[in-house]
Motif scaffolding. Structure first.
Motif, PDB file in Angstrom:
ATOM      1  N   TRP A  98       0.577  -0.929  -0.117  1.00 42.13           N
ATOM      2  CA  TRP A  98       0.116   0.152  -0.265  1.00 42.13           C
ATOM      3  C   TRP A  98       1.462   1.069   0.240  1.00 42.13           C
ATOM      4  O   TRP A  98       1.899   1.739   0.542  1.00 42.13           O
ATOM      5  N   LEU A  99       0.466   2.583  -0.104  1.00 41.55           N
ATOM      6  CA  LEU A  99       1.037   4.072  -0.456  1.00 41.55           C
ATOM      7  C   LEU A  99       1.885   4.128   0.868  1.00 41.55           C
ATOM      8  O   LEU A  99       1.455   4.085   2.007  1.00 41.55           O
ATOM      9  N   THR A 100       3.195   4.927   0.205  1.00 39.78           N
ATOM     10  CA  THR A 100       4.023   4.326   1.709  1.00 39.78           C
ATOM     11  C   THR A 100       3.997   6.733   1.563  1.00 39.78           C
ATOM     12  O   THR A 100       2.640   6.680   1.562  1.00 39.78           O
ATOM     13  N   ASP A 101       4.584   6.676   2.238  1.00 36.23           N
ATOM     14  CA  ASP A 101       4.405   8.727   2.440  1.00 36.23           C
ATOM     15  C   ASP A 101       4.856   9.100   1.347  1.00 36.23           C
ATOM     16  O   ASP A 101       5.152  10.952   1.512  1.00 36.23           O
ATOM     17  N   ASN A 102       5.678   8.532   0.472  1.00 35.76           N
ATOM     18  CA  ASN A 102       6.430   9.236  -0.346  1.00 35.76           C
ATOM     19  C   ASN A 102       4.970   9.242  -1.543  1.00 35.76           C
ATOM     20  O   ASN A 102       4.465   8.708  -2.381  1.00 35.76           O
ATOM     21  N   ASP A 103       5.128  10.764  -1.898  1.00 38.67           N
ATOM     22  CA  ASP A 103       4.422  11.602  -3.063  1.00 38.67           C
ATOM     23  C   ASP A 103       4.990  10.793  -4.406  1.00 38.67           C
ATOM     24  O   ASP A 103       3.711  10.975  -4.955  1.00 38.67           O
ATOM     25  N   ALA A 104       5.427  10.254  -4.693  1.00 40.61           N
ATOM     26  CA  ALA A 104       5.621   9.533  -5.661  1.00 40.61           C
ATOM     27  C   ALA A 104       5.797   8.596  -6.640  1.00 40.61           C
ATOM     28  O   ALA A 104       5.617   7.991  -7.448  1.00 40.61           O
ATOM     29  N   HIS A 105       4.440   8.005  -5.274  1.00 39.13           N
ATOM     30  CA  HIS A 105       3.891   6.477  -5.253  1.00 39.13           C
ATOM     31  C   HIS A 105       2.458   6.104  -5.497  1.00 39.13           C
ATOM     32  O   HIS A 105       1.679   6.984  -5.112  1.00 39.13           O
ATOM     33  N   VAL A 106       2.050   5.031  -6.173  1.00 43.09           N
ATOM     34  CA  VAL A 106       0.220   4.731  -6.340  1.00 43.09           C
ATOM     35  C   VAL A 106       0.586   3.369  -6.925  1.00 43.09           C
ATOM     36  O   VAL A 106       1.768   2.662  -6.400  1.00 43.09           O
ATOM     37  N   VAL A 107      -0.771   3.295  -6.690  1.00 42.43           N
ATOM     38  CA  VAL A 107      -1.247   1.705  -6.202  1.00 42.43           C
ATOM     39  C   VAL A 107      -2.538   2.165  -7.312  1.00 42.43           C
ATOM     40  O   VAL A 107      -3.371   2.770  -6.929  1.00 42.43           O
ATOM     41  N   ALA A 108      -1.954   0.523  -8.087  1.00 47.48           N
ATOM     42  CA  ALA A 108      -2.791   1.110  -9.218  1.00 47.48           C
ATOM     43  C   ALA A 108      -4.126  -0.351  -9.062  1.00 47.48           C
ATOM     44  O   ALA A 108      -3.809  -1.119  -8.281  1.00 47.48           O
ATOM     45  N   GLY A 109      -4.777  -0.313 -10.004  1.00 49.14           N
ATOM     46  CA  GLY A 109      -6.034  -1.529 -10.316  1.00 49.14           C
ATOM     47  C   GLY A 109      -5.281  -2.047 -11.214  1.00 49.14           C
ATOM     48  O   GLY A 109      -4.597  -2.454 -11.750  1.00 49.14           O
ATOM     49  N   LEU A 110      -5.999  -3.602 -10.781  1.00 49.45           N
ATOM     50  CA  LEU A 110      -5.385  -4.668 -11.524  1.00 49.45           C
ATOM     51  C   LEU A 110      -5.765  -4.303 -13.121  1.00 49.45           C
ATOM     52  O   LEU A 110      -5.187  -4.660 -13.584  1.00 49.45           O
ATOM     53  N   SER A 111      -7.021  -4.286 -13.665  1.00 50.88           N
ATOM     54  CA  SER A 111      -7.269  -3.613 -14.736  1.00 50.88           C
ATOM     55  C   SER A 111      -6.415  -2.343 -15.317  1.00 50.88           C
ATOM     56  O   SER A 111      -6.242  -2.874 -16.649  1.00 50.88           O
ATOM     57  N   ILE A 112      -5.766  -1.855 -14.448  1.00 59.38           N
ATOM     58  CA  ILE A 112      -5.675  -0.828 -15.359  1.00 59.38           C
ATOM     59  C   ILE A 112      -3.923  -1.116 -15.206  1.00 59.38           C
ATOM     60  O   ILE A 112      -3.214  -1.459 -16.544  1.00 59.38           O
ATOM     61  N   SER A 113      -3.563  -2.113 -14.744  1.00 59.05           N
ATOM     62  CA  SER A 113      -2.240  -2.159 -14.687  1.00 59.05           C
ATOM     63  C   SER A 113      -1.930  -3.768 -15.336  1.00 59.05           C
ATOM     64  O   SER A 113      -1.586  -3.620 -16.162  1.00 59.05           O
TER      65      SER A 113
END
Length: 400
Positions: free
Chosen positions: A136-151
C-alpha cells in the motif's frame, strides 16, 4: 372439537373411493410443495446474489461520504476538522482528492481517476483486504497503487518500479485550443508500488496516490478537497451524524451512506428480485389452482356424504368450511414441507456447492427469516383463495 375441521382432516388423510381422486389430490399436494420450495430457493438465491454483489462496497465504500453541493471541491478548514473530531460516533475520517486523469506507461495510454488519500485512509477502508500484489501507499508522494485492470491494460507491474515510470496528465483549466499541446496538461511522474483488486469496474477506474501528489497535479489550495470519507462506530445513528455533518459545513455539502453510493446497483438487484418473485408466484398460482380442482373432485366424490351430513343437521356454511379447511390444510402442510426441502437444498448448496458459477465459486445463497415469512404467506394466501373458490361450489341443489 371443531366439526368442519375434524371432517376436513379425515377427508385429507383418508384415501378417496377412486384412484383417480387420490392421484389428483397427490398432484395438487405436490404442486404446493414444489411451488413453495421453488419460491424459497429463488428468494435465497437472489438474497445471496445481492450480498455477493454488494460485498465489494464494504471493501471500498466508507460508511458516509461527503460531497460538495456545487462544484468539484469544497473548503475544509481546521475548525471544521476539530468539530468532526468532537463527534464521538465518527471513529475516523479521511481527506480525498479525486479527478479524472490520463495515464501513460511506456507506449500505452489509458484514462482513469486518481484518488488522492491521506495516511488515515487505511483506518476508514481496510486497504489490506483489497491488495492483490505489492504494498500500500507509503509517505512518498511519488508512489501510486493501481487497479488490477489498469495494470493489465498498461502492462505495468510492481517489479518494474525502478526502471519504468507512470506519467499522469491532467488538463489545465482554460478556454480555447492551446497553440502548444504540450503546455495544455500538467504532468506528474510516479512509480507503481502495488496493485489492488476489488471488482472489474473499480479495478479499471482508480489509481491511488497521496493527497500531496493529487493536490500538486490539480494545483489545489491546501484547504480544498473533493470528498471526505467517514467511518462510524458500530452503534452510530447515520441520520443523526448526517444532520450534524451538514450543520458543521453550513449545509454546503451532501452526505451519502453506503446504500446511496450504490443506489443504482441496489435498484437493479431489487428489481430483478421482484421480477423473479412475481414470475415464480405466477407459476405457483397456476400450480395451486390444482388444489381447487382437487377439492371440486373431492366434493363430487363425497356427494353422498355431504347429503348425509346435511340430513344430520350440518348447515351449508359448515359443509363449505369442511372443504375450505381441507384445502387450507393441504396448502399449509405442503408449504411447510416445501420450505423444509428448500432449506435442505440451500444448506447443501452452501456446504457442498451443488451449483457452481466457476470451478472455484459456488452460486451464493443467503437464508433469511424474511424469506420463510414471504413464502409461507404467499403460498397459503393463494391456497386459501383457491380453496374458497372451490368450496363455494357447494350449494343447496347439491345437498338436496
Amino acid at each position: 372439537m371443531n366439526f368442519p375441521y375434524y371432517i376436513a382432516k379425515r377427508y385429507l388423510f383418508s384415501p378417496g373411493s377412486s384412484n383417480a381422486i387420490n392421484i389428483i389430490t397427490g398432484i395438487a399436494a405436490a404442486g404446493v410443495v414444489i411451488g413453495a420450495m421453488s419460491l424459497f430457493i429463488v428468494l435465497c438465491g437472489f438474497a445471496g446474489l445481492k450480498d455477493f454483489s454488494l460485498q465489494f462496497s464494504t471493501f471500498f465504500d466508507p460508511d458516509l461520504k461527503i460531497f460538495p453541493v456545487t462544484g468539484k471541491t469544497f473548503t475544509y478548514t481546521t475548525i471544521e476538522k476539530e468539530k468532526l473530531l468532537n463527534i464521538k460516533e465518527i471513529t475516523s475520517f479521511s481527506e480525498i482528492i479525486e479527478e479524472r486523469v490520463f495515464l501513460e506507461f511506456k507506449d500505452k495510454q489509458k484514462t482513469a481517476y486518481i484518488k488522492g488519500v491521506d495516511t488515515i485512509y487505511k483506518k476508514v477502508i481496510q486497504t489490506d483486504s483489497i491488495m492483490f500484489h505489492g504494498d500500500w501507499l507509503t509517505d512518498n508522494d511519488a508512489h501510486v497503487v493501481a487497479g488490477l485492470s489498469i495494470s493489465r491494460e498498461l502492462g505495468m507491474g510492481v517489479e518494474q518500479i525502478y526502471s519504468n515510470f507512470l506519467n499522469i496528465y491532467v488538463p489545465k483549466p482554460g478556454k480555447g485550443i492551446p497553440r502548444n499541446p504540450t503546455k495544455a496538461f500538467r504532468k506528474k511522474t510516479a512509480v507503481n508500488i502495488g496493485i489492488y483488486a476489488v471488482n472489474e469496474d473499480l479495478d479499471k477506474k482508480y489509481i491511488f496516490a497521496r493527497t500531496g501528489l493529487a493536490r500538486s497535479l490539480l494545483d489545489l489550495p491546501d484547504d480544498a478537497i473533493t470528498h471526505l470519507e467517514l467511518k462510524l462506530a458500530p452503534d452510530a445513528d447515520e441520520n443523526v451524524i448526517i444532520e450534524q455533518v451538514e450543520k458543521i459545513f453550513d449545509h454546503k455539502v451532501t452526505v451519502k451512506n453506503r446504500v446511496q453510493l450504490n443506489d443504482t446497483l441496489y435498484r437493479m438487484l431489487n428489481t430483478e428480485n421482484l421480477a423473479s418473485y412475481l414470475i415464480i408466484t405466477l407459476i405457483a398460482i397456476i400450480a395451486l389452482f390444482n388444489v381447487a380442482g382437487a377439492i371440486i373432485m373431492m366434493i363430487i366424490d363425497k356427494k353422498s356424504n355431504i347429503k348425509t351430513l346435511h340430513s344430520l343437521g350440518a348447515s351449508l356454511h359448515n359443509i363449505r368450511r369442511v372443504f375450505l379447511f381441507q384445502g387450507c390444510l393441504m396448502t399449509i402442510l405442503g408449504t411447510v414441507l416445501g420450505l423444509v426441502l428448500g432449506f435442505i437444498l440451500i444448506t447443501l448448496q452452501q456446504q457442498y456447492g451443488l451449483l457452481m458459477i466457476t470451478p472455484s465459486l459456488p452460486y451464493p445463497t443467503h437464508i433469511t427469516f424474511l424469506n420463510f415469512v414471504i413464502v409461507f404467506l404467499t403460498i397459503t394466501i393463494i391456497g386459501f383463495v383457491a380453496s374458497q373458490l372451490a368450496s363455494s361450489r357447494i350449494n343447496k341443489k347439491l345437498v338436496s
